[in-house]
Write a protein that holds these residues in place. Structure first.
Motif, mmCIF file in Angstrom:
data_model
loop_
_atom_site.group_PDB
_atom_site.id
_atom_site.type_symbol
_atom_site.label_atom_id
_atom_site.label_comp_id
_atom_site.label_asym_id
_atom_site.label_seq_id
_atom_site.Cartn_x
_atom_site.Cartn_y
_atom_site.Cartn_z
ATOM 1 N N THR A 121 0.824 -1.200 0.000
ATOM 2 C CA THR A 121 0.000 0.000 0.000
ATOM 3 C C THR A 121 0.863 1.256 0.000
ATOM 4 O O THR A 121 0.622 2.203 -0.761
ATOM 5 C CB THR A 121 -0.936 0.006 1.225
ATOM 6 N N LEU A 122 1.884 1.279 0.851
ATOM 7 C CA LEU A 122 2.764 2.444 0.928
ATOM 8 C C LEU A 122 3.533 2.628 -0.382
ATOM 9 O O LEU A 122 3.637 3.747 -0.900
ATOM 10 C CB LEU A 122 3.735 2.286 2.097
ATOM 11 N N SER A 123 4.056 1.542 -0.950
ATOM 12 C CA SER A 123 4.838 1.645 -2.183
ATOM 13 C C SER A 123 3.978 2.102 -3.347
ATOM 14 O O SER A 123 4.376 2.971 -4.134
ATOM 15 C CB SER A 123 5.476 0.288 -2.510
ATOM 16 N N PHE A 124 2.763 1.527 -3.467
ATOM 17 C CA PHE A 124 1.890 1.915 -4.565
ATOM 18 C C PHE A 124 1.394 3.344 -4.390
ATOM 19 O O PHE A 124 1.203 4.068 -5.373
ATOM 20 C CB PHE A 124 0.708 0.947 -4.660
ATOM 21 N N ALA A 125 1.147 3.744 -3.151
ATOM 22 C CA ALA A 125 0.715 5.118 -2.915
ATOM 23 C C ALA A 125 1.805 6.105 -3.316
ATOM 24 O O ALA A 125 1.541 7.143 -3.933
ATOM 25 C CB ALA A 125 0.341 5.299 -1.447
ATOM 26 N N ARG A 126 3.048 5.765 -2.979
ATOM 27 C CA ARG A 126 4.153 6.635 -3.380
ATOM 28 C C ARG A 126 4.317 6.647 -4.896
ATOM 29 O O ARG A 126 4.612 7.684 -5.489
ATOM 30 C CB ARG A 126 5.449 6.161 -2.722
ATOM 31 N N SER B 265 2.000 6.306 -7.077
ATOM 32 C CA SER B 265 0.910 7.057 -7.704
ATOM 33 C C SER B 265 1.193 8.550 -7.742
ATOM 34 O O SER B 265 0.622 9.278 -8.555
ATOM 35 C CB SER B 265 -0.397 6.800 -6.942
ATOM 36 N N ARG B 266 2.082 9.030 -6.885
ATOM 37 C CA ARG B 266 2.407 10.453 -6.858
ATOM 38 C C ARG B 266 3.344 10.841 -7.996
ATOM 39 O O ARG B 266 3.469 12.026 -8.316
ATOM 40 C CB ARG B 266 3.057 10.812 -5.518
ATOM 41 N N GLU C 128 -1.703 9.747 -14.398
ATOM 42 C CA GLU C 128 -3.004 9.484 -13.780
ATOM 43 C C GLU C 128 -3.650 8.211 -14.311
ATOM 44 O O GLU C 128 -4.483 7.608 -13.636
ATOM 45 C CB GLU C 128 -3.942 10.672 -14.030
ATOM 46 N N SER C 129 -3.264 7.765 -15.505
ATOM 47 C CA SER C 129 -3.885 6.581 -16.095
ATOM 48 C C SER C 129 -3.567 5.308 -15.323
ATOM 49 O O SER C 129 -4.282 4.303 -15.464
ATOM 50 C CB SER C 129 -3.424 6.425 -17.549
ATOM 51 N N VAL C 130 -2.510 5.313 -14.513
ATOM 52 C CA VAL C 130 -2.155 4.108 -13.764
ATOM 53 C C VAL C 130 -2.722 4.150 -12.354
ATOM 54 O O VAL C 130 -2.463 3.245 -11.557
ATOM 55 C CB VAL C 130 -0.622 3.920 -13.705
ATOM 56 N N GLY C 131 -3.465 5.166 -12.018
ATOM 57 C CA GLY C 131 -4.020 5.252 -10.667
ATOM 58 C C GLY C 131 -4.966 4.110 -10.359
ATOM 59 O O GLY C 131 -4.905 3.511 -9.279
ATOM 60 N N ARG C 132 -5.843 3.766 -11.305
ATOM 61 C CA ARG C 132 -6.788 2.680 -11.067
ATOM 62 C C ARG C 132 -6.065 1.321 -10.936
ATOM 63 O O ARG C 132 -6.365 0.570 -10.012
ATOM 64 C CB ARG C 132 -7.831 2.643 -12.181
ATOM 65 N N PRO C 133 -5.110 0.976 -11.826
ATOM 66 C CA PRO C 133 -4.381 -0.282 -11.626
ATOM 67 C C PRO C 133 -3.643 -0.337 -10.292
ATOM 68 O O PRO C 133 -3.574 -1.398 -9.660
ATOM 69 C CB PRO C 133 -3.405 -0.307 -12.804
ATOM 70 N N LEU C 134 -3.088 0.779 -9.857
ATOM 71 C CA LEU C 134 -2.428 0.795 -8.548
ATOM 72 C C LEU C 134 -3.432 0.527 -7.436
ATOM 73 O O LEU C 134 -3.127 -0.185 -6.465
ATOM 74 C CB LEU C 134 -1.745 2.150 -8.332
ATOM 75 N N ALA C 135 -4.620 1.093 -7.570
ATOM 76 C CA ALA C 135 -5.648 0.852 -6.561
ATOM 77 C C ALA C 135 -6.041 -0.619 -6.526
ATOM 78 O O ALA C 135 -6.215 -1.206 -5.452
ATOM 79 C CB ALA C 135 -6.872 1.724 -6.852
#
Length: 314
Positions: free
Chosen positions: A220-225, A227-228, A232-239
């Motif tokens: 969660t921490l790695s994917f949240a970092r 996403s910054r 923006e197109s990869v935000g949903r796959p990261l979620a």
């Protein structure tokens, strides 16, 4: 089955085991050609039978004759290696011959299961040579260090701990608690290896699922970092990757609870069914979406997660 019949069967198994390893050496090309090693299917079959007879002789009260046979076979292997070591230092065939001798002796002594297991593992390592080398090449320094530390924790530290119990109310059992530490650390380490070998070839979702086996919080921490710094197109796959990691958490909880207390796991299971199914549904939806490349998420500095494992044990 009498002891005599058991040992006779062991000699047969030793001979067949030698033949199995010899077949692999023959088919791999190590027993033919200008750079052939000393042994093929016939030699390995004879070595297995000789070792089985040596074990049988030892069990019959003739240890000196058994030692002479084994010493002669071992001397043959060493001499054969010295003859080719100058042009080819690879000693896989010679070491396999020594292992065949050891497995054959075990078979002749009546340890059929152990003898068969040694032969099977040896043949598997020989057959899967390329895959084993590829696997080792994919290991990073972190994985190697963690593997050595885990081996020290399991082989060195655990036998040194007292069994207990110490104290009131049933007491504390240090060795049993340390087994729980090994269990939790092993789960984290297995998840790290799975993420190392499989995750790099898949998208965020599968990487999150594999990483969640080790630490859903870290994913969660790695994917949240990530996403910054990503589009923006990869935000949903990261979620979806975070959801997959949290879904894997339920499996970890049930597995750990079942090891600690099976009745408690039976009671806990129904309570986790609904959130687990919801997570699975979300993961399936994510799998139907176009696959994305995985970002360079941070690797766990400590794949064993010993601190967390100690907290869980306590």
């Amino acid at each position: 089955m009498t002891d005599s019949e058991l040992r006779t069967l062991g000699v047969i198994i030793a001979t067949l085991g030698g033949a199995a390893i010899g077949v692999e050496r023959e088919r791999s090309g190590h027993a033919r050609g200008p750079e052939a090693r000393f042994a093929g299917v016939r030699t390995f079959t004879l070595l297995g039978g000789l070792a089985g007879l040596a074990g049988w002789l030892w069990a019959q009260g003739m240890p000196w004759l058994a030692v002479v046979l084994l010493a002669g076979a071992a001397a043959l292997v060493v001499t054969a290696y010295r003859a080719v070591a100058a042009r080819d230092p690879d000693g896989t065939t010679e070491v396999a011959a020594l292992v065949t001798l050891a497995a054959g002796v075990l078979g002749g002594l009546g340890h059929l299961a152990l003898s068969s297991a040694v032969v099977a593992v040896t043949a598997l390592l020989l057959i899967e040579k390329s895959r084993v080398h590829a696997l080792v090449e994919r290991l990073d320094d972190t994985a190697v260090r963690a593997g050595i530390r885990f081996a020290v924790m399991a082989v060195v530290l655990m036998p040194l701990l007292p069994t207990g119990p110490y104290g009131p109310l049933g007491g504390i059992r240090p060795r049993q608690l340390w087994m729980f530490v090994l269990f939790f650390s092993g789960i984290s380490f297995a998840g790290y290896l799975a993420r190392l070998f499989v995750g790099a070839r898949h998208g965020y979702l599968v990487a999150g699922l594999l990483g969640g086996i080790a630490s859903s919080t870290s994913v969660t921490l790695s994917f949240a970092r990530a996403s910054r710094h990503e589009d923006e197109s990869v935000g949903r796959p990261l979620a979806y990757g975070v959801i997959a990691a949290c879904t894997a958490l339920f499996v970890r909880v049930i597995a750990a609870t079942a090891v600690l207390s099976l009745p408690l796991a039976v009671r806990l299971g129904p309570l986790l069914v609904a959130p687990f199914l919801a997570g699975v549904a979300a993961v399936l939806v994510g799998l139907r979406r176009p696959r994305q490349d995985r970002p360079e998420v941070q690797s766990l500095r400590n794949p064993l997660q010993v601190g967390a494992a100690l907290q869980m044990a306590l």
